[in-house]
Scaffold this motif. Structure first.
Motif, mmCIF file in Angstrom:
data_model
loop_
_atom_site.group_PDB
_atom_site.id
_atom_site.type_symbol
_atom_site.label_atom_id
_atom_site.label_comp_id
_atom_site.label_asym_id
_atom_site.label_seq_id
_atom_site.Cartn_x
_atom_site.Cartn_y
_atom_site.Cartn_z
ATOM 1 N N LEU A 1 0.775 -1.148 0.055
ATOM 2 C CA LEU A 1 0.067 0.009 -0.068
ATOM 3 C C LEU A 1 0.877 1.143 0.022
ATOM 4 O O LEU A 1 1.834 1.320 0.748
ATOM 5 C CB LEU A 1 -0.884 -0.094 1.369
ATOM 6 C CG LEU A 1 -1.688 1.456 1.720
ATOM 7 C CD1 LEU A 1 -2.822 1.308 0.682
ATOM 8 C CD2 LEU A 1 -2.180 1.259 2.989
ATOM 9 N N ALA B 1 -0.225 5.513 0.174
ATOM 10 C CA ALA B 1 -1.535 6.668 0.457
ATOM 11 C C ALA B 1 -0.895 7.856 0.292
ATOM 12 O O ALA B 1 0.063 8.282 0.864
ATOM 13 C CB ALA B 1 -2.083 6.071 1.965
ATOM 14 N N ILE C 1 -1.387 -1.094 -4.149
ATOM 15 C CA ILE C 1 -2.494 -0.431 -4.042
ATOM 16 C C ILE C 1 -2.371 1.129 -3.734
ATOM 17 O O ILE C 1 -1.615 1.372 -2.703
ATOM 18 C CB ILE C 1 -3.637 -0.962 -2.883
ATOM 19 C CG1 ILE C 1 -4.050 -2.301 -3.090
ATOM 20 C CG2 ILE C 1 -4.858 -0.028 -2.639
ATOM 21 C CD1 ILE C 1 -4.648 -2.615 -4.341
ATOM 22 N N LEU D 1 -7.229 -0.904 5.160
ATOM 23 C CA LEU D 1 -5.866 -1.149 3.964
ATOM 24 C C LEU D 1 -4.512 -1.382 4.814
ATOM 25 O O LEU D 1 -3.746 -2.119 4.291
ATOM 26 C CB LEU D 1 -5.995 0.055 2.937
ATOM 27 C CG LEU D 1 -7.052 0.027 2.030
ATOM 28 C CD1 LEU D 1 -7.115 1.417 1.102
ATOM 29 C CD2 LEU D 1 -7.006 -1.165 1.056
ATOM 30 N N TYR D 2 -4.228 -0.300 5.602
ATOM 31 C CA TYR D 2 -3.104 -0.640 6.367
ATOM 32 C C TYR D 2 -2.869 -1.630 6.928
ATOM 33 O O TYR D 2 -2.141 -2.561 7.095
ATOM 34 C CB TYR D 2 -2.968 0.598 7.453
ATOM 35 C CG TYR D 2 -2.579 1.901 6.961
ATOM 36 C CD1 TYR D 2 -1.400 2.163 6.208
ATOM 37 C CD2 TYR D 2 -3.374 2.975 7.182
ATOM 38 C CE1 TYR D 2 -1.008 3.452 6.012
ATOM 39 C CE2 TYR D 2 -3.186 4.485 6.819
ATOM 40 C CZ TYR D 2 -1.721 4.549 6.252
ATOM 41 O OH TYR D 2 -1.560 5.802 5.857
ATOM 42 N N ALA E 1 -2.206 -4.816 4.726
ATOM 43 C CA ALA E 1 -1.342 -4.711 3.630
ATOM 44 C C ALA E 1 -0.069 -5.410 4.328
ATOM 45 O O ALA E 1 0.151 -5.422 5.434
ATOM 46 C CB ALA E 1 -0.810 -3.212 3.498
ATOM 47 N N TYR F 1 3.944 -1.153 3.761
ATOM 48 C CA TYR F 1 3.462 0.236 3.230
ATOM 49 C C TYR F 1 4.695 0.925 2.923
ATOM 50 O O TYR F 1 5.810 0.650 3.255
ATOM 51 C CB TYR F 1 2.966 1.083 4.636
ATOM 52 C CG TYR F 1 2.675 2.514 4.430
ATOM 53 C CD1 TYR F 1 1.543 2.610 3.585
ATOM 54 C CD2 TYR F 1 3.387 3.684 4.386
ATOM 55 C CE1 TYR F 1 0.973 3.934 3.007
ATOM 56 C CE2 TYR F 1 3.218 4.886 3.892
ATOM 57 C CZ TYR F 1 1.865 4.972 3.312
ATOM 58 O OH TYR F 1 1.764 6.365 2.806
#
Length: 166
Positions: free
Chosen positions: A2, A4, A32, A62-63, A66, A69
């Motif tokens: 992930l 963000a 993602i 999501l975090y 995953a 990150y």
């Protein structure tokens, strides 16, 4: 995996996307991208998906799910997403950009290179080592405990007092 944030050039999302092109074809992970589309077109591939803006609740999920990150920013004034990942027990691979190494405080792997192939190698090595990932989850959670909004306000007030009364 992930990443963000906005697609601001300083966030360097292109490096994260390029990193995916350097991973072996059999590599099972995808990337993602979560965050607003506000800086131009996405260069998506079959290994990269963009969700756009997501709610805080969805981002937390999501975090939490995953395996890694990825924070490839060229510069960060602070790096709240790194702390968000830590709180959700998500291991972090970040750049040496701006405040990220200081915020990570040894709980993340800090990649010094800006080469996508090197990022891919580092990510692959991390994702192949469940023991390292578990240790990173624990260190990240411990590191996140050093940060809170009340503590930040207290420290900011201390600076104002020193400036005003010294």
């Amino acid at each position: 995996m992930l990443t963000a944030g906005t697609r601001s050039p300083r966030k360097n999302m292109g490096l994260a996307i390029e990193m995916m092109n350097h991973l072996p074809k059999h590599f099972p992970h995808k990337l993602i991208l979560a965050g607003r589309f506000d800086w131009g077109p996405e260069l998506l591939t079959s290994r990269v998906s963009a969700l756009g803006y997501v709610s805080d609740r969805a981002l937390s999920a999501l975090y939490s799910t995953a395996d890694l990150y990825v924070a490839p920013s060229l510069h960060e004034g602070f790096g709240i997403p790194v702390l968000e990942a830590f709180v959700c027990q998500c291991p972090v691979l970040c750049s040496s950009g701006g405040a990220l190494p200081e915020v990570a405080g040894g709980a993340a792997v800090v990649e010094q290179s800006w080469a996508p192939a090197q990022w891919a190698e580092t990510a692959s090595t991390l994702l192949d080592d469940s023991g390292t990932l578990e240790a990173m989850r624990q260190r990240g959670l411990e590191r996140s405990a050093h940060f809170s909004w009340p503590r930040t306000a207290e420290m900011t007030l201390d600076v104002y007092r020193r400036v005003a009364f010294d």
